[in-house]
Design a protein around this motif. Sequence first.
Motif, PDB file in Angstrom:
ATOM      1  N   VAL A 272     -15.098  14.727  10.816  1.00  0.00           N
ATOM      2  CA  VAL A 272     -13.807  15.046  10.219  1.00  0.00           C
ATOM      3  C   VAL A 272     -13.840  14.839   8.710  1.00  0.00           C
ATOM      4  N   ASP A 273     -14.509  13.785   8.251  1.00  0.00           N
ATOM      5  CA  ASP A 273     -14.546  13.554   6.804  1.00  0.00           C
ATOM      6  C   ASP A 273     -15.319  14.653   6.090  1.00  0.00           C
ATOM      7  N   ARG A 274     -16.397  15.136   6.706  1.00  0.00           N
ATOM      8  CA  ARG A 274     -17.141  16.246   6.106  1.00  0.00           C
ATOM      9  C   ARG A 274     -16.310  17.527   6.131  1.00  0.00           C
ATOM     10  N   LEU A 275     -15.588  17.739   7.217  1.00  0.00           N
ATOM     11  CA  LEU A 275     -14.728  18.918   7.323  1.00  0.00           C
ATOM     12  C   LEU A 275     -13.617  18.862   6.283  1.00  0.00           C
TER      13      LEU A 275
ATOM     14  N   MET B  86       0.844  -1.205   0.000  1.00  0.00           N
ATOM     15  CA  MET B  86       0.000   0.000   0.000  1.00  0.00           C
ATOM     16  C   MET B  86       0.875   1.250   0.000  1.00  0.00           C
ATOM     17  N   ASP B  87       0.458   2.245  -0.767  1.00  0.00           N
ATOM     18  CA  ASP B  87       1.187   3.513  -0.811  1.00  0.00           C
ATOM     19  C   ASP B  87       1.099   4.188   0.556  1.00  0.00           C
ATOM     20  N   PRO B  88       2.260   4.440   1.221  1.00  0.00           N
ATOM     21  CA  PRO B  88       2.225   5.032   2.554  1.00  0.00           C
ATOM     22  C   PRO B  88       1.678   6.460   2.565  1.00  0.00           C
ATOM     23  N   SER B  89       1.633   7.105   1.385  1.00  0.00           N
ATOM     24  CA  SER B  89       1.107   8.468   1.334  1.00  0.00           C
ATOM     25  C   SER B  89      -0.403   8.512   1.171  1.00  0.00           C
ATOM     26  N   THR B  90      -1.026   7.345   0.965  1.00  0.00           N
ATOM     27  CA  THR B  90      -2.477   7.293   0.793  1.00  0.00           C
ATOM     28  C   THR B  90      -3.150   7.262   2.162  1.00  0.00           C
ATOM     29  N   PRO B  91      -4.018   8.228   2.462  1.00  0.00           N
ATOM     30  CA  PRO B  91      -4.649   8.272   3.789  1.00  0.00           C
ATOM     31  C   PRO B  91      -5.669   7.154   3.966  1.00  0.00           C
ATOM     32  N   ASN B  92      -5.658   6.523   5.133  1.00  0.00           N
ATOM     33  CA  ASN B  92      -6.616   5.465   5.447  1.00  0.00           C
ATOM     34  C   ASN B  92      -7.825   6.002   6.199  1.00  0.00           C
ATOM     35  N   THR B  93      -7.663   7.142   6.848  1.00  0.00           N
ATOM     36  CA  THR B  93      -8.741   7.721   7.654  1.00  0.00           C
ATOM     37  C   THR B  93      -8.806   9.225   7.391  1.00  0.00           C
ATOM     38  N   PRO B  94      -9.926   9.857   7.741  1.00  0.00           N
ATOM     39  CA  PRO B  94     -10.015  11.321   7.607  1.00  0.00           C
ATOM     40  C   PRO B  94      -8.940  12.057   8.403  1.00  0.00           C
ATOM     41  N   MET B  95      -8.579  11.526   9.595  1.00  0.00           N
ATOM     42  CA  MET B  95      -7.546  12.175  10.389  1.00  0.00           C
ATOM     43  C   MET B  95      -6.183  12.075   9.710  1.00  0.00           C
TER      44      MET B  95
ATOM     45  N   LEU C  94      -5.954  18.373  14.249  1.00  0.00           N
ATOM     46  CA  LEU C  94      -4.964  17.409  14.747  1.00  0.00           C
ATOM     47  C   LEU C  94      -4.720  17.599  16.241  1.00  0.00           C
ATOM     48  N   GLY C  95      -4.710  18.847  16.684  1.00  0.00           N
ATOM     49  CA  GLY C  95      -4.482  19.120  18.102  1.00  0.00           C
ATOM     50  C   GLY C  95      -5.621  18.667  18.987  1.00  0.00           C
ATOM     51  N   PHE C  96      -6.847  18.923  18.540  1.00  0.00           N
ATOM     52  CA  PHE C  96      -8.028  18.540  19.321  1.00  0.00           C
ATOM     53  C   PHE C  96      -8.444  17.096  19.065  1.00  0.00           C
ATOM     54  N   LYS C  97      -7.808  16.488  18.047  1.00  0.00           N
ATOM     55  CA  LYS C  97      -8.154  15.121  17.629  1.00  0.00           C
ATOM     56  C   LYS C  97      -9.628  15.016  17.239  1.00  0.00           C
ATOM     57  N   GLY C  98     -10.087  16.042  16.553  1.00  0.00           N
ATOM     58  CA  GLY C  98     -11.465  16.079  16.089  1.00  0.00           C
ATOM     59  C   GLY C  98     -11.854  17.492  15.695  1.00  0.00           C
ATOM     60  N   THR C  99     -13.108  17.652  15.348  1.00  0.00           N
ATOM     61  CA  THR C  99     -13.578  18.958  14.885  1.00  0.00           C
ATOM     62  C   THR C  99     -14.201  19.750  16.020  1.00  0.00           C
ATOM     63  N   LEU C 100     -14.287  21.055  15.806  1.00  0.00           N
ATOM     64  CA  LEU C 100     -15.032  21.945  16.684  1.00  0.00           C
ATOM     65  C   LEU C 100     -16.259  22.408  15.903  1.00  0.00           C
ATOM     66  N   PRO C 101     -17.426  21.849  16.222  1.00  0.00           N
ATOM     67  CA  PRO C 101     -18.626  22.254  15.488  1.00  0.00           C
ATOM     68  C   PRO C 101     -18.775  23.772  15.487  1.00  0.00           C
ATOM     69  N   PHE C 102     -19.131  24.315  14.369  1.00  0.00           N
ATOM     70  CA  PHE C 102     -19.305  25.754  14.124  1.00  0.00           C
ATOM     71  C   PHE C 102     -17.970  26.471  13.923  1.00  0.00           C
TER      72      PHE C 102
ATOM     73  N   TYR D  73      -5.791  11.884   6.471  1.00  0.00           N
ATOM     74  CA  TYR D  73      -5.884  12.838   5.366  1.00  0.00           C
ATOM     75  C   TYR D  73      -5.624  14.254   5.873  1.00  0.00           C
ATOM     76  N   CYS D  74      -6.143  14.563   7.047  1.00  0.00           N
ATOM     77  CA  CYS D  74      -5.930  15.876   7.644  1.00  0.00           C
ATOM     78  C   CYS D  74      -4.445  16.104   7.907  1.00  0.00           C
TER      79      CYS D  74
END
Length: 271
Positions: free
Chosen positions: A240-243, A1-10, A73-81, A12-13
């Motif tokens: 995260v994927d929507r963001l 597998m290509d190591p540069s290909t993201p497996n998860t939204p995080m 990446l710092g919050f390990k997730g999104t901040l809604p709004f 990819y982020c």
Amino acid sequence: MDPSTPNTPMEYCRLTDIEIGRCITAFEKMEILPGSPITLLDDVSTPRSYRETVSVPIMSALDHLRLVTGSVLGFKGTLPFAHATPLRTALTVASTALWLMDGDNEKRSLRAAMLNYHDHKNYLIYLGLRPAERYPDLVEHQAEIGRRRDSFATEALALGVDVTDRHWKMPNDYDMTVAAAKMMDRSMWGDEWMPEVEIPSQWRMLSAYAHGLRWATAPGSVQSEPDLAGLASTTMTFSVDRLMESTNIAKAVVIAAMNRYYVLAGHTLMR
């Protein structure tokens, strides 16, 4: 597998964060070549250079994108709004940069004069709200900004537009995204991608989400069962994927603006 290909939204982020960081470094080091369109525009752009007028929005867009990816990446997730606001800003200022670079040098010069006139006009309004007794140099500074504003008005008039006419209006943020969409390469994401639809609609969605409007937040909402009083709580999320989908669209506009700036600076495409 290509190591540069993201497996998860995080993942990819994380990769997007690295890419934006490289873009910032490359843009900061980019040289304006002698004889390039930007150099020629600088020669006739006073009192603010064309390169500054365009490069600052691009850097602003990159900074706002980096804020999104870095905080996710710092919050390990999104901040809604909250994340919708810097994404909307990135989309707006990158679109503005593209708008400034459309057409030939005369059109670019006119649009730079229009934007700078509008900017200085708003700056004077801001200065008028500050108490003169607390700022001893305020009156002198206002006079200087007024002279700069008038010089941009004179420049625009020489190019055919009277920005002092009461019927004249500067294109708004949404108008900028519509204009930018027309300048995007449809093939960059395949034939099914329609920038004239995706970019303006993305701006409206991000604006609505940033302001907590119901129609934008509904798809990511989970509502509890009503209590005895008939009231139910609603949990709103922005996955995260929507963001990252929104980030990718904003990034596409920023990259398009950077590429056009590189060409106007006398270089080949950045990527």
